[in-house]
Design a protein around this motif. Structure first.
Motif, PDB file in Angstrom:
ATOM      1  N   ASP A   1      53.702 -27.725 -21.067  1.00 25.60           N
ATOM      2  CA  ASP A   1      52.980 -26.491 -20.280  1.00 25.60           C
ATOM      3  C   ASP A   1      53.386 -25.204 -20.837  1.00 25.60           C
ATOM      4  O   ASP A   1      54.459 -24.903 -20.651  1.00 25.60           O
ATOM      5  CB  ASP A   1      52.838 -26.702 -19.031  1.00 25.60           C
TER       6      ASP A   1
ATOM      7  N   GLU B   1      45.167 -42.187 -16.585  1.00 28.02           N
ATOM      8  CA  GLU B   1      46.362 -42.250 -15.548  1.00 28.02           C
ATOM      9  C   GLU B   1      47.419 -43.428 -16.007  1.00 28.02           C
ATOM     10  O   GLU B   1      47.046 -44.256 -16.226  1.00 28.02           O
ATOM     11  CB  GLU B   1      46.031 -42.374 -14.212  1.00 28.02           C
TER      12      GLU B   1
ATOM     13  N   ASN C   1      50.128 -44.182 -14.307  1.00 29.81           N
ATOM     14  CA  ASN C   1      50.672 -44.757 -12.872  1.00 29.81           C
ATOM     15  C   ASN C   1      50.031 -46.032 -12.711  1.00 29.81           C
ATOM     16  O   ASN C   1      48.787 -46.247 -12.795  1.00 29.81           O
ATOM     17  CB  ASN C   1      50.710 -43.916 -11.689  1.00 29.81           C
TER      18      ASN C   1
ATOM     19  N   LYS D   1      57.434 -45.464 -14.461  1.00 27.19           N
ATOM     20  CA  LYS D   1      57.450 -44.244 -13.979  1.00 27.19           C
ATOM     21  C   LYS D   1      58.480 -43.404 -14.918  1.00 27.19           C
ATOM     22  O   LYS D   1      58.612 -42.186 -15.420  1.00 27.19           O
ATOM     23  CB  LYS D   1      57.822 -43.961 -12.566  1.00 27.19           C
TER      24      LYS D   1
ATOM     25  N   GLU E   1      58.099 -36.736 -15.649  1.00 22.25           N
ATOM     26  CA  GLU E   1      57.363 -35.642 -14.794  1.00 22.25           C
ATOM     27  C   GLU E   1      55.939 -35.410 -15.035  1.00 22.25           C
ATOM     28  O   GLU E   1      55.265 -34.521 -14.749  1.00 22.25           O
ATOM     29  CB  GLU E   1      57.970 -34.346 -14.932  1.00 22.25           C
ATOM     30  N   THR E   2      55.415 -36.395 -16.058  1.00 20.79           N
ATOM     31  CA  THR E   2      54.101 -35.979 -16.405  1.00 20.79           C
ATOM     32  C   THR E   2      52.934 -36.154 -15.405  1.00 20.79           C
ATOM     33  O   THR E   2      53.148 -37.110 -14.405  1.00 20.79           O
ATOM     34  CB  THR E   2      53.753 -37.067 -17.632  1.00 20.79           C
ATOM     35  N   GLU E   3      52.328 -35.103 -15.368  1.00 21.92           N
ATOM     36  CA  GLU E   3      50.990 -34.896 -13.992  1.00 21.92           C
ATOM     37  C   GLU E   3      50.043 -35.562 -14.763  1.00 21.92           C
ATOM     38  O   GLU E   3      49.387 -35.328 -15.848  1.00 21.92           O
ATOM     39  CB  GLU E   3      51.142 -33.466 -13.622  1.00 21.92           C
ATOM     40  N   TYR E   4      49.158 -36.285 -14.040  1.00 20.45           N
ATOM     41  CA  TYR E   4      47.804 -36.702 -14.213  1.00 20.45           C
ATOM     42  C   TYR E   4      46.709 -35.895 -13.280  1.00 20.45           C
ATOM     43  O   TYR E   4      46.947 -35.732 -12.402  1.00 20.45           O
ATOM     44  CB  TYR E   4      47.713 -38.134 -13.707  1.00 20.45           C
ATOM     45  N   ASN E   5      45.893 -35.162 -14.346  1.00 17.36           N
ATOM     46  CA  ASN E   5      44.851 -34.144 -13.530  1.00 17.36           C
ATOM     47  C   ASN E   5      43.515 -34.944 -13.710  1.00 17.36           C
ATOM     48  O   ASN E   5      43.305 -35.609 -14.607  1.00 17.36           O
ATOM     49  CB  ASN E   5      45.097 -33.021 -14.094  1.00 17.36           C
TER      50      ASN E   5
END
Length: 152
Positions: free
Chosen positions: A2, A26, A28, A33, A38-42
């Motif tokens: 980011d 996604e 997960n 993990k 720390e990869t975020e899924y939006n």
């Protein structure tokens, strides 16, 4: 990443400005993990809407392409997939998909929120097929498209 890279790339080919962005599934439940940390899924549809809006309005792109790894379509309609995404978008012209290994002879045409056609294509897996999509532009940069699968 980011703030380090743009969420898209633009190219100019023969006076046509092309915007390309990507979306992923996604992780997960698919990957441990420790591999995605720390990869975020939006929400990919919201991300696609924001990105295509930036490509159209800020970058003035004539053609917008999404490289998707969401999957072509699922029985579970709550799970994001390319067909549902195409219907929810406004400016994306082409979605080239992966993940579900769907073999299509030609792109699926989906009507988007503005009533425009979006091509959704996936050519299977393992490099068994290639796809070809041609976009044709007139003097006013209006486009027309066709596509096929090429068996290798």
């Amino acid at each position: 990443m980011d703030g380090q890279v743009k969420p898209y790339k633009t190219y100019t080919v023969d006076g046509i400005k092309i915007g390309v962005y990507g979306l992923g599934i996604e992780l997960n439940g698919l990957v441990t993990k420790k591999l995605y940390k720390e990869t975020e899924y939006n929400n990919p549809i919201e991300i696609a809407q924001d990105t295509e809006r930036a490509l159209k309005n800020e970058e003035s792109c004539d053609l917008i392409v999404c490289l998707s790894h969401l999957g072509y379509e699922y029985k579970d309609k709550q799970k994001p997939h390319d067909i549902a995404m195409a219907a929810a978008l406004e400016y994306t012209d082409l979605i080239i998909g992966g993940h579900t290994h769907t073999f299509l002879d030609k792109p699926t045409i989906v009507e988007n929120k503005l009533g425009r056609n979006v091509l959704v294509n996936q050519v299977g897996c393992f490099g068994l097929n290639l796809g070809r999509i041609d976009f044709y532009f007139d003097g006013s940069k209006n486009s027309n498209a066709s596509g096929v699968t090429i068996n290798v």
